[in-house]
Design an enzyme around this catalytic site. Structure first.
Site, mmCIF file in Angstrom:
data_model
loop_
_atom_site.group_PDB
_atom_site.id
_atom_site.type_symbol
_atom_site.label_atom_id
_atom_site.label_comp_id
_atom_site.label_asym_id
_atom_site.label_seq_id
_atom_site.Cartn_x
_atom_site.Cartn_y
_atom_site.Cartn_z
ATOM 1 N N ASN A 1 23.825 32.031 19.655
ATOM 2 C CA ASN A 1 23.400 33.053 20.626
ATOM 3 C C ASN A 1 23.278 32.529 22.060
ATOM 4 O OD1 ASN A 1 21.071 31.687 19.656
ATOM 5 N ND2 ASN A 1 19.801 33.315 20.478
ATOM 6 N N CYS B 1 16.466 34.975 20.102
ATOM 7 C CA CYS B 1 15.444 34.917 19.042
ATOM 8 C C CYS B 1 14.133 35.533 19.493
ATOM 9 C CB CYS B 1 15.232 33.478 18.596
ATOM 10 S SG CYS B 1 14.819 32.380 19.966
ATOM 11 N N GLU C 1 13.523 25.860 14.059
ATOM 12 C CA GLU C 1 13.318 26.985 14.993
ATOM 13 C C GLU C 1 14.102 28.154 14.421
ATOM 14 O OE1 GLU C 1 11.418 26.905 17.623
ATOM 15 O OE2 GLU C 1 11.016 24.761 17.625
ATOM 16 N N GLU D 1 9.418 22.606 19.972
ATOM 17 C CA GLU D 1 10.289 21.870 20.872
ATOM 18 C C GLU D 1 9.679 21.939 22.272
ATOM 19 O OE1 GLU D 1 14.165 23.860 20.190
ATOM 20 O OE2 GLU D 1 14.686 22.103 18.970
HETATM 21 P P1 NAD Z 1 22.665 30.407 11.176
HETATM 22 O O1 NAD Z 1 21.442 30.008 10.454
HETATM 23 O O2 NAD Z 1 23.713 31.163 10.471
HETATM 24 O O3 NAD Z 1 23.412 29.125 11.770
HETATM 25 C C1 NAD Z 1 22.760 28.204 12.612
HETATM 26 C C2 NAD Z 1 23.479 26.866 12.530
HETATM 27 O O4 NAD Z 1 23.295 26.341 11.210
HETATM 28 C C3 NAD Z 1 24.995 26.973 12.733
HETATM 29 O O5 NAD Z 1 25.446 25.847 13.442
HETATM 30 C C4 NAD Z 1 25.527 26.953 11.307
HETATM 31 O O6 NAD Z 1 26.840 26.487 11.208
HETATM 32 C C5 NAD Z 1 24.550 25.982 10.656
HETATM 33 N N1 NAD Z 1 24.437 26.083 9.193
HETATM 34 C C6 NAD Z 1 24.749 27.127 8.379
HETATM 35 N N2 NAD Z 1 24.525 26.804 7.087
HETATM 36 C C7 NAD Z 1 24.032 25.543 7.086
HETATM 37 C C8 NAD Z 1 23.590 24.662 6.075
HETATM 38 N N3 NAD Z 1 23.629 24.993 4.781
HETATM 39 N N4 NAD Z 1 23.121 23.447 6.437
HETATM 40 C C9 NAD Z 1 23.066 23.079 7.724
HETATM 41 N N5 NAD Z 1 23.487 23.870 8.743
HETATM 42 C C10 NAD Z 1 23.963 25.086 8.425
HETATM 43 O O7 NAD Z 1 22.159 31.177 12.477
HETATM 44 P P2 NAD Z 1 23.041 31.920 13.556
HETATM 45 O O8 NAD Z 1 23.538 33.190 12.964
HETATM 46 O O9 NAD Z 1 23.994 30.964 14.176
HETATM 47 O O10 NAD Z 1 21.945 32.237 14.670
HETATM 48 C C11 NAD Z 1 21.120 33.354 14.676
HETATM 49 C C12 NAD Z 1 19.747 33.028 14.152
HETATM 50 O O11 NAD Z 1 19.177 31.946 14.896
HETATM 51 C C13 NAD Z 1 18.776 34.175 14.300
HETATM 52 O O12 NAD Z 1 18.022 34.289 13.125
HETATM 53 C C14 NAD Z 1 17.897 33.751 15.464
HETATM 54 O O13 NAD Z 1 16.608 34.328 15.476
HETATM 55 C C15 NAD Z 1 17.842 32.281 15.269
HETATM 56 N N6 NAD Z 1 17.465 31.598 16.497
HETATM 57 C C16 NAD Z 1 16.223 31.036 16.578
HETATM 58 C C17 NAD Z 1 15.827 30.411 17.749
HETATM 59 C C18 NAD Z 1 14.467 29.782 17.882
HETATM 60 O O14 NAD Z 1 14.265 29.022 18.818
HETATM 61 N N7 NAD Z 1 13.527 30.067 16.998
HETATM 62 C C19 NAD Z 1 16.702 30.369 18.837
HETATM 63 C C20 NAD Z 1 17.953 30.973 18.711
HETATM 64 C C21 NAD Z 1 18.330 31.587 17.539
#
Ligand code: NAD
Length: 485
Positions: free
Chosen positions: A150, A282, A248, A462
């Site tokens: 995002n 997020c 996060e 963080e």
């Molecule tokens: P996602 O969980 O699908 O992917 C995040 C990252 O994890 C990607 O790089 C992905 O390739 C990797 N990943 C996927 N499966 C994995 C595994 N089994 N082991 C290790 N890594 C793996 O999330 P997304 O769709 O890319 O992002 C959206 C989500 O992120 C939303 O839920 C949003 O709220 C959250 N987010 C949270 C914050 C925060 O600071 N709390 C900030 C931004 C986004």
């Protein structure tokens, strides 16, 4: 067709297996780049490089490391336009947002931690007897940094900068959906003279390369930002390996407006909180609670501002709302709008894909800023993270009722309170389950404060000293000293 490369041991490299996945431009729905489909062998290579680089990098003075980080910041800044355009093409976000907020913030992340390591301090406890206890904070070795799509460079650099500033070496895995600015960062690091192996960037699917990183015994630490379900998988894999983990995760953030608020400010802030980056932040405020006496006026002011947002080609200056990041995300958002109707909600603005924007964008993943009323706080639309341009508004009568509604989800990332009564704001801030509470504002960020979530929004924080502590290992040295010669 652009071919993205991994960055291993100071060089750009093709994935060992030679496989690639398609990278789509969300505004057009067309493939425009190929992303390495890295696997465990690429992870092993990167871990070797990072392990080899660790003794020298961690042995440098903080100021020597700081200088390299400052050169990386300068390198990104000198290509601000190129980075912003790349982020916009890759993610679908409006160019203005990438230019004014996201890429400048990536520059700031490197500058902030380049400075922070020069000003960090440690504790010393002078015992009542003869002992002196002091705390050494040492880098943890090779760390894994996994980030979402995002805010691609903004969030990746938020991890890379503190991790390497304190002397770790790192393997970063950007989202496979938005790899482009991480690929550009690799060249900036090479040009800035970052020693080979200090930062390695691996591209590819999470379940393959992210999972392999989490499993690799040579990676001591995982800093993960992404969805809650993925976070649970990361935690489950890392726990038996005793890795230090920071998570996060997702959110379902509340935005609560009292009748005494400055309404112009509250409406403006709530529209931004609901729809910035197409609602794909997020900390977006997707659940809006309004005190009943102000409800009707608030809804009509909100709707008129939301309707004025221009959905358009992300590359055009006038665009307020670009494309959603992927077809899958567009389908997910559409499904939740259908669910909102099934749950008894009224769509008071938006609710569908907009009319064709332009020939170039006719197959893009666009969705109108959407507002739903008439839903209970407990329904699925108000409980589950949608992560798109869909907000709900619900009235409340009493402060206690608002707090119960706000706290009713499994998440606890952030909240905004709009009121002129600061006693009430302070009281509510204490009672709301959230890692960040903004009062009369939203997304105001000071890089020194702890950032993160409660409940299923995450584990750990963080930012500022929290990041420096996370990426280091505290070691207590107890020095028995003689008081008499
Ligand atoms: P996602 O969980 O699908 O992917 C995040 C990252 O994890 C990607 O790089 C992905 O390739 C990797 N990943 C996927 N499966 C994995 C595994 N089994 N082991 C290790 N890594 C793996 O999330 P997304 O769709 O890319 O992002 C959206 C989500 O992120 C939303 O839920 C949003 O709220 C959250 N987010 C949270 C914050 C925060 O600071 N709390 C900030 C931004 C986004």
């Amino acid at each position: 067709m652009i071919k993205i490369a991994n960055y291993i041991n100071g060089s750009l490299a093709a994935p060992l297996a030679g496989s690639y996945i398609d990278n789509f431009e969300p505004a057009t729905g067309k493939v425009y780049a190929q992303v390495p489909d890295s696997d465990t062998n690429d992870v092993a290579l990167a871990v070797d490089a990072a392990t080899h680089a660790f003794p020298t990098w961690s042995g440098l003075t903080a100021s020597a490391r700081s200088d390299v980080l400052l050169r990386i910041a300068d390198g990104i800044e000198s290509q601000l336009d190129e980075f912003a355009r790349a982020e916009c093409v890759d993610n679908g976000k409006p160019l203005g947002l990438a230019l004014s907020v996201e890429i400048p913030r990536a520059v700031k992340n490197f500058r902030f931690f380049a400075s922070a390591v020069l000003h960090s301090r440690s504790e010393l406890y002078e015992g009542e007897g003869t002992g002196l206890n002091y705390i050494l904070r040492r880098p943890r070795g090779v760390v894994g940094l996994i980030s979402p799509w995002n805010l691609p460079l903004y969030l990746l650099s938020w991890k890379v900068a503190p991790a390497i500033a304190v002397g770790n070496t790192a393997i970063a895995k950007p989202s496979e959906v938005t790899p482009m600015t991480a690929h550009m960062l690799a060249q900036v690091c090479i040009d800035a003279g970052l020693p080979p192996g200090v930062l390695n960037i691996l591209h590819g699917q999470g379940a393959k390369v992210g999972q392999a990183m989490t499993e690799h015994p040579g990676i001591t630490t995982i800093s993960f930002t992404g969805g809650t379900v993925t976070g649970a998988q990361v935690a489950k894999t890392a726990a038996p390996l005793f890795k230090k983990v920071s998570l996060e995760l997702g959110g379902k953030n509340a935005n609560v407006i009292f009748a005494d608020a400055n309404m112009n400010q509250a409406v403006e802030g709530s529209v931004r909180a609901a729809f910035a980056n197409q609602g794909q932040i997020c900390i977006c405020g997707s659940r809006i609670f309004v005190e009943r006496s102000a409800y009707d006026d608030f809804v009509s002011a909100f709707v008129s501002k939301a309707k004025a947002l221009r959905v358009g080609d992300p590359l055009e200056k006038e665009t307020d709302q670009g494309a959603l990041v992927s077809k899958a995300q567009l389908e997910k958002v559409s499904r939740y709008v259908e669910l909102a109707k099934e749950e008894g909600g009224q769509i008071v603005c938006g609710g569908s894909t907009p009319p064709t924007i332009s020939e170039r964008c006719k197959d893009g993943y666009f969705f109108e800023p959407t507002l739903v009323t008439g839903l209970s706080a407990e329904c699925r639309v108000n409980q589950e993270e949608i992560f798109g341009p869909v907000a709900t508004i619900t009235p409340f009568d009493a402060e206690d009722e608002a707090v119960a509604d706000i706290n009713s989800t499994k998440y606890g990332l952030s909240a905004s309170i709009w009121t002129r009564d600061l006693d009430r704001a302070h009281r509510l801030a204490g009672n709301i389950d959230a890692g960040t509470v903004w009062v009369n504002c939203w997304l105001v960020r000071d890089l020194r404060v702890p950032f993160g979530g409660m409940k299923q929004s995450g584990v750990g924080r963080e930012g500022g000293d929290e990041a420096l502590r996370f990426f280091t290992e505290p070691k207590n040295v107890c020095l028995q000293v003689a008081t008499k010669s």
